[in-house]
Design an enzyme around this catalytic site. Structure first.
Site, PDB file in Angstrom:
ATOM      1  NE  ARG A 296      -3.918  -2.279   1.969  1.00 54.75           N
ATOM      2  CZ  ARG A 296      -4.537  -3.012   2.869  1.00 54.75           C
ATOM      3  NH1 ARG A 296      -4.198  -2.922   4.149  1.00 54.75           N
ATOM      4  NH2 ARG A 296      -5.493  -3.854   2.518  1.00 54.75           N
ATOM      5  CE1 TYR A 440      -2.273  -0.640  -7.641  1.00 53.58           C
ATOM      6  CE2 TYR A 440      -2.152  -2.409  -9.231  1.00 53.58           C
ATOM      7  CZ  TYR A 440      -1.658  -1.243  -8.722  1.00 53.58           C
ATOM      8  OH  TYR A 440      -0.547  -0.675  -9.294  1.00 53.58           O
ATOM      9  CD  GLU A 441      -1.662  -4.629  -3.293  1.00 55.19           C
ATOM     10  OE1 GLU A 441      -2.037  -5.154  -2.238  1.00 55.19           O
ATOM     11  OE2 GLU A 441      -1.094  -5.263  -4.198  1.00 55.19           O
ATOM     12  N   GLY A 442      -6.577  -2.801  -1.823  1.00 57.08           N
ATOM     13  CA  GLY A 442      -7.589  -2.237  -0.927  1.00 57.08           C
ATOM     14  C   GLY A 442      -8.110  -0.931  -1.476  1.00 57.08           C
TER      15      GLY A 442
END
Length: 596
Positions: A296, A440-442
């Site tokens: 992140r 992406y990645e949350g």
């Protein structure tokens, strides 16, 4: 065709003058991380990214990756050769453990080199970037044998790696995961299931690909408590640890995407593929989330990087393109029109992007330095503070920086007018490539919920209280500097408004959780603005001192001008975000679902 030149002067200013990364040489682990070595690495990276990676950015966008009938994937023209240069130059191992072949340099150096790669060619940079994340996961959760088997090859770049989380029916909610793992008699597992959106899942650039796959062992508890993590190599290894028989994990298709076409985003099919458990059964998320938190920070850096390259090209275009006359009278009297940089609205978009880029860079590098210091500092309280700050700032860096990068890359595209909408100018690629960073990645909304719902309350709110105390101490030390009054007033005002937002959420979020949910993105942006205000105040102090000490370099007064723009034109957004938070959930949730 767009160009990219690493902003080395600004990078060095942040690292060497503002953050004093040279302090790391006081610790044995980083004793060789001196300024001369840093400068050499930055200059080498700058040359590689501008001369090799940047020209391949449009190639990757236009060609994309090609899947063949046997499930193999070919990357765009030039990618494989460029990756070989990464391997030969030892760039993969810059910040990795020397025990497994790395150089052992600071992570803040790695993030700077990563910014250059992502700015020059984001799709390409994802291949080594994802490998670094997989290395981190194996370092944290792997057995000694797994580390010895996989890390040297991954750190050298001979093998690459990535994570396999998302499935067709579950993305954010990993508790719904269905991929199953069946134990074999030899201690390995048969992994069966399908994963989607797997970046770098299959390609032709390395000798082996190490998949880190989340799966549920037969009989495991339902939900997130029953998820384990497995190493699933593309090629199984022979007795000497070399790639041998092909494993039954294959690329079923390549996703048709809006951007990052040069990265092979795959649907991966696991058909009783041979896998090896990392760590304990049912504890896979613990390891994976450490890897994801690192990722992140990298995604926040990706947003910053795309904003930087978009800015460079927009600024160059604005100084060259002639349209209309300045409102105050012609500036290019010998020509039929003035360059568009004379127009206040063009200046507004350029200044906002420049101020965001430079403040965001300082925030990302500061966080990376804290991570380095956390691992070596002798003071337990400092290590505690570094861990607190990283926990608090990770969702902000991922969410706020990428939200802003989406705005700034679009602004830079806007400066090109109609040409910005035409592919040959390349600006649309920056917009399209940036878009994934918000997802992406949350997804960013999830990052905001994580910030408000978990990170603020962690350890009784200790992280934010410590950061506020640090800002108060900074203001007390520098508040009498009349030359920087706008910087100090802006920072204090931002901190005070952030405190108001925090108190409102504390008082109203418990009674109605939707109040916290409705205000979470605005709060994340308030935290981002306050963090950048702190970075700009630190940069302002450093730049003003250089001026006072007699420097004649234009860089320093220009830094003050850019910082003033942030304080006077961007920081007032704090008021709008605070006002929206205080409206609560009612206007957000009032409309019945059927009415949408």
């Amino acid at each position: 065709m767009p160009t990219y030149n690493a902003p080395l002067r600004d990078m060095k200013f942040v690292m060497e003058e503002v953050l004093n990364v040279g302090q790391l040489t006081e610790y044995e682990k980083f004793a060789e991380a001196d300024t001369e070595t840093l400068d050499a690495i930055l200059e080498q990276s700058a040359k590689f990214t501008s001369e090799v990676l940047a020209p391949l950015n449009a190639v990757g966008d236009h060609e994309g990756c090609v899947r063949h009938p046997d499930g193999s994937v070919t990357t765009p023209t030039g990618f494989k050769e460029a990756y070989q240069q990464v391997v030969e130059g030892g760039m993969m191992g810059l910040a990795q453990d020397p025990e497994y072949g790395g150089m052992g340099m600071p992570g803040v150096w790695h993030i700077a080199a990563g910014e250059m790669q992502s700015a020059a060619n984001m799709a390409f940079a994802m291949y080594p970037g994802l490998t670094n994340g997989a290395i981190k996961a194996i370092e944290i959760g792997g057995s000694d044998a797994q580390k010895q088997t996989y890390l040297p090859k991954m750190i050298s770049g001979e093998w690459t790696g990535m994570m396999n989380l998302t499935e067709p029916h579950c993305g954010t909610d990993l508790g719904m995961l269905k991929t199953k793992a069946v134990p074999n008699s030899d201690g390995s597992y048969k992994i069966t299931g399908q994963k989607i959106f797997i970046s770098a899942g299959e390609h032709d650039m390395s000798d082996n690909i190490i998949h880190l796959c989340l799966a549920r062992i037969e009989g495991a508890p339902a939900g997130v408590k029953g998820i384990s993590l497995f190493i699933v190599p593309k090629f199984k290894l022979d007795a000497d640890g070399n790639p041998a028989e092909r494993n039954t994990v294959t690329c079923g298709s390549i996703e048709e995407k809006m951007g990052i076409h040069g990265n092979s985003t795959c649907v991966m099919n696991y058909d009783e593929a041979e896998g090896y458990l990392i760590g304990e059964e049912n504890k896979g998320l613990r390891v994976m989330f450490v890897m994801m938190n690192r990722a992140r920070l990298d995604v926040g850096m990706q947003g910053l990087a795309q904003s930087e390259v978009a800015y460079q090209n927009a600024a160059s275009y604005a100084k060259d393109r002639t349209q209309g006359r300045a409102l105050t009278g012609p500036k290019n009297e010998d020509g039929p029109a003035d360059p568009i940089i004379v127009h206040p609205d063009v200046r507004r978009m350029l200044m906002e992007t420049k101020a965001f880029n430079e403040g965001g860079r300082a925030l990302v590098y500061w966080s990376a330095l804290l991570e380095d210091l956390e691992g070596v500092h002798a003071d337990e309280k400092f290590r505690e503070k570094a861990d607190d700050y990283l926990g608090l700032l990770t969702p902000v860096i991922k969410g706020y920086l990428t939200d802003m990068a989406m705005k700034t890359t679009i602004d830079c595209q806007q400066i090109f007018g109609g040409h910005g909408f035409i592919e040959e100018w390349g600006m649309s690629q920056f917009v399209r490539d940036t878009r994934i960073a918000l997802i992406y990645e949350g997804a960013n909304g999830v990052q905001a919920l994580d910030l408000v719902g978990r990170k603020l309350a962690r350890n009784g709110g200790r992280a934010l209280m410590t950061l506020n105390a640090e800002i108060d101490a900074f203001l007390k030390e520098n508040g009498d500097n009349e030359k920087l009054a706008e910087f100090m007033t802006g920072l204090k005002d931002a901190k005070d408004k952030l405190t108001q937002g925090t108190m409102w959420l504390m008082q109203n979020g418990m009674s109605n959780p939707n109040n916290a949910g409705a205000g979470s993105v605005d709060y994340m942006h308030m935290m981002g603005l306050t963090s950048l205000a702190y970075m700009w105040a630190m940069m302002g102090v450093t730049a003003q001192k250089a001026i006072d000490d007699g420097s004649n370099e234009d860089f320093y007064p220009n830094k003050i001008i850019t910082g003033r723009y942030f304080m006077l034109r961007m920081l007032p957004m704090m008021d709008a975000h605070l006002a929206k938070i205080k409206t609560g959930a009612e206007p957000v949730m009032a409309l019945e679902a059927a009415a949408f």
